[in-house]
Enzyme design. Sequence first.
Site, short mmCIF file in Angstrom:
data_model
loop_
_atom_site.label_atom_id
_atom_site.label_comp_id
_atom_site.label_asym_id
_atom_site.label_seq_id
_atom_site.Cartn_x
_atom_site.Cartn_y
_atom_site.Cartn_z
N LYS A 138 17.09 -4.28 19.36
CA LYS A 138 17.55 -3.95 17.78
C LYS A 138 17.13 -2.61 18.45
O LYS A 138 15.73 -2.07 18.67
CB LYS A 138 16.37 -4.09 17.13
CG LYS A 138 16.37 -2.61 15.62
CD LYS A 138 16.37 -3.20 14.62
CE LYS A 138 16.86 -2.25 13.67
NZ LYS A 138 15.96 -2.45 12.06
N ASP A 162 14.37 -1.28 2.22
CA ASP A 162 15.97 -1.12 2.22
C ASP A 162 16.31 -2.15 1.92
O ASP A 162 16.76 -3.38 2.89
CB ASP A 162 16.47 -0.91 3.39
CG ASP A 162 17.85 -0.35 3.71
OD1 ASP A 162 18.06 -0.14 2.94
OD2 ASP A 162 18.20 -0.13 4.86
N GLN A 203 26.92 -0.83 15.07
CA GLN A 203 26.66 0.32 15.21
C GLN A 203 26.16 1.61 13.97
O GLN A 203 26.83 1.62 13.59
CB GLN A 203 27.16 0.84 15.79
CG GLN A 203 26.41 2.36 17.08
CD GLN A 203 27.93 2.87 17.49
OE1 GLN A 203 28.29 2.30 18.38
NE2 GLN A 203 27.16 3.84 17.63
N GLY A 204 24.26 0.83 13.40
CA GLY A 204 24.38 1.40 12.63
C GLY A 204 23.91 2.70 12.17
O GLY A 204 24.04 3.34 13.43
N ALA A 205 23.84 3.01 11.04
CA ALA A 205 23.15 3.85 10.27
C ALA A 205 21.83 4.81 11.49
O ALA A 205 22.08 5.34 11.84
CB ALA A 205 22.71 4.60 9.39
N GLU A 206 20.99 3.94 11.40
CA GLU A 206 19.48 3.85 11.94
C GLU A 206 19.36 3.66 13.51
O GLU A 206 18.83 4.15 14.70
CB GLU A 206 18.64 3.57 10.89
CG GLU A 206 17.35 2.48 12.16
CD GLU A 206 16.05 3.48 11.30
OE1 GLU A 206 16.71 3.64 10.29
OE2 GLU A 206 15.51 3.57 11.62
#
Lengths: 349, 256
Positions: B34, B143, B13-16
């Site tokens: 995703k 990124d 559960q990433g930031a994005e």
Amino acid sequence: MTIAIGLEGSANKLGVGIIRHTPSKPAEILSNIRHTFVSPPGEGFLPKDTAIHHRSWVVRLVKQALKESGATVKEVDCICYTKGPGMGAPLQSVAVAARTLALLWDKPLVGVNHCVGHIEMGREITGADNPVVLYVSGGNTQVIAYADQRYRIFGEALDIAIGNCLDRFARTLNISNDPAPGYNIEQMAKKGKHLIDIPYTVKGMDCSFSGILGFIDAYAGEMLSGAEKRDPDTGELITPEDLCFSLQETAFAMLVEITERAMAHVGSTQVLIVGGVGCNERLQDMMGIMARDRGGSVYATDERFCIDNGIMIAHAGLLAFQTGFTTPIDESTCTQRFRTDEVFVKWRE
Amino acid sequence: MPPRPIDGTLLKQGAEAHVYRSTFLLPNVPCLIKVRPTKPYRHATLDMRLTKHRCVSEARLLNRCRSMGVLCPAVYFVDEKRGEIIMEWIEGPSVRDFLHDCIDGASDPGKEEDNVDVRLDALMENIGQTIGKLHDIDIIHGDLTTSNLMLKHRENSGTTSEPQQGSQALLTADTSLLDFDVVLIDFGLGQVSNSDEDKAVDLYVLERAFLSTHPRATRLFDIILDSYKRNCLGSAVVLRRLQEVRLRGRKKSMVG
């Protein structure tokens, strides 16, 4: 028990604060006063005029701060001043004042990094233990996390700071600089409702605001010269309030996004917002929503501590002083460029 | 459009984005889903604009990379309104995990440090080459961090028959690191651009991520730059520009 007096003047605010530290007790703020150099609408503050302002007010402010604090000169343990970063001329004026006091009263000097001052004061006031720090002001935009005795910069604005972007846009719209251009933009933004498409620039954990400023300046310029701009969905006219609203929504979303990335990166759920732009309630709200989604919370302070002040310099200086740090008088210079991560943070684990 | 329940295991559960492991069409075809969830802190219009744009742009960039020979996951399906991309599953450790294991492992008395160093150097060379190729086809990743570089066992190398799992296997295996390909993932902030500035900022972001995650990794990053210099056609201009970006990013005028 130790007492420090802090002098801050890196930009257009001159601040003097007196703080007392007692072991295993929260720091006591004995006095914290400030005088701001306000430039006319449409103009920024120039280094020369700001320095003159600081020189003509510093004696009055120091006297008043001492009087309010109830402390005597004898009880003061050290004189803390902002070594940098900031504008050269105002920094110099305050450094001269600090040196004078140190010689006059025979007290040690402590040079303080302005950004570290903000961070330490924010931690002290909010009780946030080890937060990711978003430092947003007229000259700085940094996402910071502590590791191995340093405040490390994880992300930052690659060009102009967020506060600079807001200040300059305020000049384009000829908004008053009193009490602060950012505050007036915030009030106008509350009345805005149409979101215009503004460039959104996030690069990893860094961001950029110059493109946004260029875009919205040009947009406002067309409006000011009489061009009618309408919202494509409702057909309603776009107002200056809408521009402030759109600018805030877009720029703050970028800030929250890079802060969230840094939090995910270091595995923290606390955010602390410091710096003048940190007063903005919309920014605090947005950050709060994000932090709650991650099971954490946001810590912010009010204008007494967010906006540049003397007490934060006194506080951070005293923390360093208690570890044995002082700045010898012949090294008591100031510098416009002083990175947050250059400071060795001896007082934290 | 409301999000649908995803049939799969939530991995990150990433930031994005949220990343799930699932299967695509057949139970023996693993895939990665995703999903970019809505961000309630942003204005709904801005949120939709960003989600849609990032989803479509990521899928396009992945396709472009793949067709130009830069290794990345293949795109199976895109639902930009829901913010979903279904793509190929890449088996292997991230360079970030691999480096941590290497740097931690190198301090173990039992390990041969030279061996690790040679492997790391080869890996850095490979990373520089991959980024060089990416920039030669005018793609900016946006990124570049060590978490977004994956190591994948080369399928046609005959040295090992069994696929290896985890970075420990990579470290202890006798096979050279050259049997592993560097695969780029997460083009969520990517763009097509031939500007030296964008490419230099791409490298700057990697440098910052590298040095902040691995404080002792200065030497390793130099190898990446050296390899980039040799393997990318426009590298001279980009590297000159990188100097400027470093100066501006690190020492810009900072008024309190």
